[in-house]
Structures are given as structure tokens and as C-alpha cells.
Design a protein around this motif. Structure first.
Motif, PDB file in Angstrom:
ATOM      1  N   ILE A 105       3.193   4.845   2.342  1.00  0.00           N
ATOM      2  CA  ILE A 105       3.082   3.582   3.287  1.00  0.00           C
ATOM      3  C   ILE A 105       1.594   3.126   2.992  1.00  0.00           C
ATOM      4  CG2 ILE A 105       3.032   2.754   5.581  1.00  0.00           C
ATOM      5  CD1 ILE A 105       5.661   3.329   4.634  1.00  0.00           C
ATOM      6  N   ASP A 106       0.760   4.007   2.790  1.00  0.00           N
ATOM      7  CA  ASP A 106      -0.944   3.357   2.569  1.00  0.00           C
ATOM      8  C   ASP A 106      -0.842   2.438   1.387  1.00  0.00           C
ATOM      9  OD1 ASP A 106      -1.692   4.846   4.763  1.00  0.00           O
ATOM     10  OD2 ASP A 106      -2.285   6.653   3.680  1.00  0.00           O
ATOM     11  N   ARG A 107      -0.053   3.045   0.076  1.00  0.00           N
ATOM     12  CA  ARG A 107      -0.099   2.197  -0.912  1.00  0.00           C
ATOM     13  C   ARG A 107       0.514   0.880  -0.449  1.00  0.00           C
ATOM     14  NH1 ARG A 107       3.055   5.080  -5.334  1.00  0.00           N
ATOM     15  NH2 ARG A 107       2.627   3.428  -6.374  1.00  0.00           N
ATOM     16  N   TYR A 108       1.766   0.902   0.038  1.00  0.00           N
ATOM     17  CA  TYR A 108       2.429  -0.538   0.591  1.00  0.00           C
ATOM     18  C   TYR A 108       1.349  -1.378   1.318  1.00  0.00           C
ATOM     19  CZ  TYR A 108       5.079  -3.553   3.267  1.00  0.00           C
ATOM     20  OH  TYR A 108       5.626  -4.392   4.367  1.00  0.00           O
ATOM     21  N   LEU A 109       0.623  -0.823   2.183  1.00  0.00           N
ATOM     22  CA  LEU A 109      -0.348  -1.414   2.797  1.00  0.00           C
ATOM     23  C   LEU A 109      -1.415  -2.091   1.932  1.00  0.00           C
ATOM     24  CD1 LEU A 109      -0.664   0.581   6.334  1.00  0.00           C
ATOM     25  CD2 LEU A 109       0.617  -1.425   5.935  1.00  0.00           C
ATOM     26  N   ARG A 110      -1.799  -1.584   1.068  1.00  0.00           N
ATOM     27  CA  ARG A 110      -2.785  -1.880   0.104  1.00  0.00           C
ATOM     28  C   ARG A 110      -2.434  -2.914  -0.856  1.00  0.00           C
ATOM     29  NH1 ARG A 110      -4.451   3.715   0.041  1.00  0.00           N
ATOM     30  NH2 ARG A 110      -3.210   4.141  -1.805  1.00  0.00           N
ATOM     31  N   GLY A 111      -1.061  -3.203  -0.859  1.00  0.00           N
ATOM     32  CA  GLY A 111      -0.345  -4.224  -1.801  1.00  0.00           C
ATOM     33  C   GLY A 111      -0.185  -3.759  -3.135  1.00  0.00           C
ATOM     34  N   GLU A 112      -0.236  -2.377  -3.333  1.00  0.00           N
ATOM     35  CA  GLU A 112       0.000  -1.772  -4.897  1.00  0.00           C
ATOM     36  C   GLU A 112       1.497  -2.194  -4.962  1.00  0.00           C
ATOM     37  OE1 GLU A 112      -1.307   2.094  -5.069  1.00  0.00           O
ATOM     38  OE2 GLU A 112      -3.088   1.948  -4.271  1.00  0.00           O
ATOM     39  N   GLU A 113       1.794  -2.206  -6.582  1.00  0.00           N
ATOM     40  CA  GLU A 113       2.874  -2.373  -6.869  1.00  0.00           C
ATOM     41  C   GLU A 113       3.878  -1.176  -6.990  1.00  0.00           C
ATOM     42  OE1 GLU A 113       5.235  -3.890 -10.959  1.00  0.00           O
ATOM     43  OE2 GLU A 113       3.050  -4.222 -10.809  1.00  0.00           O
ATOM     44  N   LEU A 114       5.070  -1.132  -6.194  1.00  0.00           N
ATOM     45  CA  LEU A 114       5.867  -0.042  -6.188  1.00  0.00           C
ATOM     46  C   LEU A 114       7.116  -0.258  -6.854  1.00  0.00           C
ATOM     47  CD1 LEU A 114       5.715   0.331  -2.182  1.00  0.00           C
ATOM     48  CD2 LEU A 114       4.163   1.604  -3.782  1.00  0.00           C
TER      49      LEU A 114
END
Length: 326
Positions: A105-114
Motif C-alpha cells: 500500500i505504501d508503494r501504491y501511495l507513492r505512485g510506484e508502478e505495480l
């Protein structure tokens, strides 16, 4: 017999619930402990502050509350539709106010590509958190665990603090909601902890009266629906306003004051005078109302409502009988 919680909380039937939790130990939750000589009134403030914080996070509003010596009462409304309208980011923001996040979720909030699998995981987590944010059991778990840990730390001990799981009552119609709120707000009066509503510490009705007084509005005078009400409590309004309690604030205060007066003067055989407007609208007799309030805890079980509503709800759940029908 203990019922499964899913059989007691049915949002398709009602969004209003009465919740009760009781302290398991001899030592008081709040108030004076005659065995130790200690006073625990500060714990009442813990509870009030916590329920208000939780209601700012969960889609669960406070309609009434009373913090007693070894237990507390809450009347809440679950706003499921509100939670379903929250954006994904709002769900995460609310959840993070109470719990630690997760790396994905932290990665999602930072806008990282998933990758696709990670995106599915994010969606699953958000929807799980969304459901929990309008779940009464999660609300009560967060409230009771927080208070238990803090009280145990203060007492220098460990172990259970609450008496089993919390009790819930589904309030199935307007009369049930009204009687439950009045019963909760009058708890300190009935327990001889206070003689007047204004002196009923750590109750929702005291908070509402203080707000009116701060607005220079006298409780017995005529007021409009635009009067400022406590932000942390679900406001009173009129029946047609979906976001408010379906009663007038003035009418409710008059009803509770009238009820408390007659309960106090019962021994003097006080004659019933001036039936409150709310009771007239709901077609409830004054004597019947007082009997319900005085015997509320013994009259109903997990469901509260008129006999017709209770019978219909019992039939819906394939149950032959609910306490309060007979």
C-alpha cells in the motif's frame, strides 16, 4: 444461548444499534473504588475521547453515550453507504490513523508502478479495510482493546479487563431508537449519580445541553433546526432528513427531562402531566413509555421494537420468538 454476531447485526434491517461493555474486575472502570480508595473518573474521559476518535475514522456515528462506573452504553448508527462511497485513498488514510500500513500500500501511495498481481492485492486490501471501517465488531475491538491496555498499564497488571464480548441490541424502529437513547441518557439519573441532566457527567445529553447553553439557547425555549449541535454527535433534525436523527432536538430534551422527573417523583405518586410531543407523534402513552424506560434492560433482548416489528424480524430470521413480544 449465545448467538453469532452476524445474526445480531443485520444492516439490511436497521443501521442503529445499542452497544454495552462491562468491566470484568472488581476495580471500577471509572468512579470511586471503595476497596482501594482510588478514583478512576479520568478513565471516563479516555472512553469519550476514544469513541469520538473512532467515529471520526469509522463510518459509525454516535447518537448517544453514557459512561458509568463499571460499564458503558453507546447508541450508534452504521453508515455503510457512506463507506462504500469513499475513494480508495480515503479508505487508506482512515485505516492508517489506527493501524500500521503495509509495504504494498505504501508503494501504491507513492505512485510506484505495480504489476497486475500487486494491483489485485492492493484492491483486496482496500476493500477489506473498507468493510472493517463500517463493522461494529471492529469498532468495539479497537475501543475495548485500547482502554484495556491503558487501564492494565495504569493498574500494573495483566489479564482480561472486559466481561466477555460486548452486548448489542438492534433498534428496529423509531420508537426503539427513541426509548434506547432516553434510557442511555438517563442512566446517571436512574443510578442516583446525578439529579439533573446538566449534571450527568460523561453523557451525550449533558454534551448536547452544554452546546445549547454555549449558544445562549435556553433548553425549554423554542429553537430552530439550525441550532449548532456537537460535531462529534449525530445531530437531531426531522424525520425527512436522512442525515439526522428523526426527532427534534428540543422535543427530545423535553422528553428526557419529563421522563427523568417522573421517574424521580414516582414514589410520591406524581400525576402524569403534559405528555411530550414525541410520544404523541409516535402514539405512545405516557404510562407505557415510563414503564418501558424503567424496565428497559429486562424487557428486551438482542432486538428492540414494537411487537409487530419484533414478530416480523423473528420470522425473517426463522426464529419463533424474540424477548419483548410477550
Amino acid at each position: 444461548m449465545t448467538r453469532a454476531r452476524r445474526a445480531l447485526i443485520d444492516l439490511s434491517s436497521t443501521s442503529y444499534y445499542h452497544l454495552i461493555a462491562r468491566c470484568v474486575r472488581r476495580a471500577f472502570l471509572c468512579g470511586d473504588d471503595k476497596y482501594t480508595g482510588k478514583n478512576f473518573d479520568h478513565r471516563r474521559r479516555w472512553l469519550v475521547e476514544r469513541i469520538k476518535l473512532l467515529s471520526s475514522v469509522f463510518a459509525i456515528e454516535i447518537a448517544a453515550y453514557a459512561i458509568m462506573s463499571n460499564h458503558y452504553h453507546l447508541v450508534v448508527k452504521v453508515n455503510r453507504q457512506q463507506a462504500l462511497k469513499w475513494s480508495n485513498n480515503e479508505v487508506i488514510c482512515r485505516w492508517y490513523k489506527l493501524y500500521r500500513g503495509t509495504p504494498i500500500i505504501d508503494r501504491y501511495l507513492r505512485g510506484e508502478e505495480l504489476i497486475e498481481e500487486e494491483q489485485l492485492l492492493v484492491t483486496e486490501l482496500i476493500e477489506k479495510w473498507r468493510a472493517r471501517l463500517f463493522d461494529i465488531s471492529w469498532y468495539m475491538k479497537n475501543l475495548n482493546e485500547f482502554i484495556a491496555k491503558r487501564a492494565n498499564k495504569e493498574d500494573g497488571c495483566t489479564g482480561k479487563y472486559w466481561e466477555g464480548r460486548y452486548k448489542s441490541q438492534a433498534l428496529l424502529d423509531d420508537a426503539a431508537l427513541l426509548s434506547c437513547m432516553a434510557y442511555v441518557d438517563l442512566n446517571p439519573i436512574r443510578a442516583n449519580m446525578a439529579n439533573k441532566l446538566e449534571d450527568s457527567d460523561f453523557t451525550s445529553i449533558q454534551e448536547r445541553i452544554k452546546q445549547l447553553q454555549s449558544n445562549n439557547v435556553y433548553v425549554k425555549s423554542e429553537i430552530t433546526h439550525q441550532v449548532k449541535q456537537p460535531k462529534s454527535l449525530k445531530p437531531f433534525g426531522i424525520r425527512d432528513h436522512a442525515r439526522t436523527l428523526p426527532f427534534s432536538l428540543l422535543d427530545y430534551l423535553k422528553l428526557v427531562e419529563w421522563t427523568g422527573h417522573h421517574i424521580h417523583t414516582e414514589k410520591n405518586r406524581h400525576i402524569l402531566k403534559g405528555t411530550p410531543n414525541i410520544l404523541k407523534l409516535l402514539k405512545i402513552g405516557g404510562a407505557t413509555w415510563l414503564e418501558v424506560i424503567k424496565n428497559y434492560s429486562n424487557h428486551y433482548g438482542h432486538f428492540v421494537g414494537s411487537k409487530t416489528v419484533l414478530r416480523a424480524h423473528a420470522a425473517k430470521n426463522d426464529v419463533s420468538w424474540y424477548k419483548g413480544v410477550g
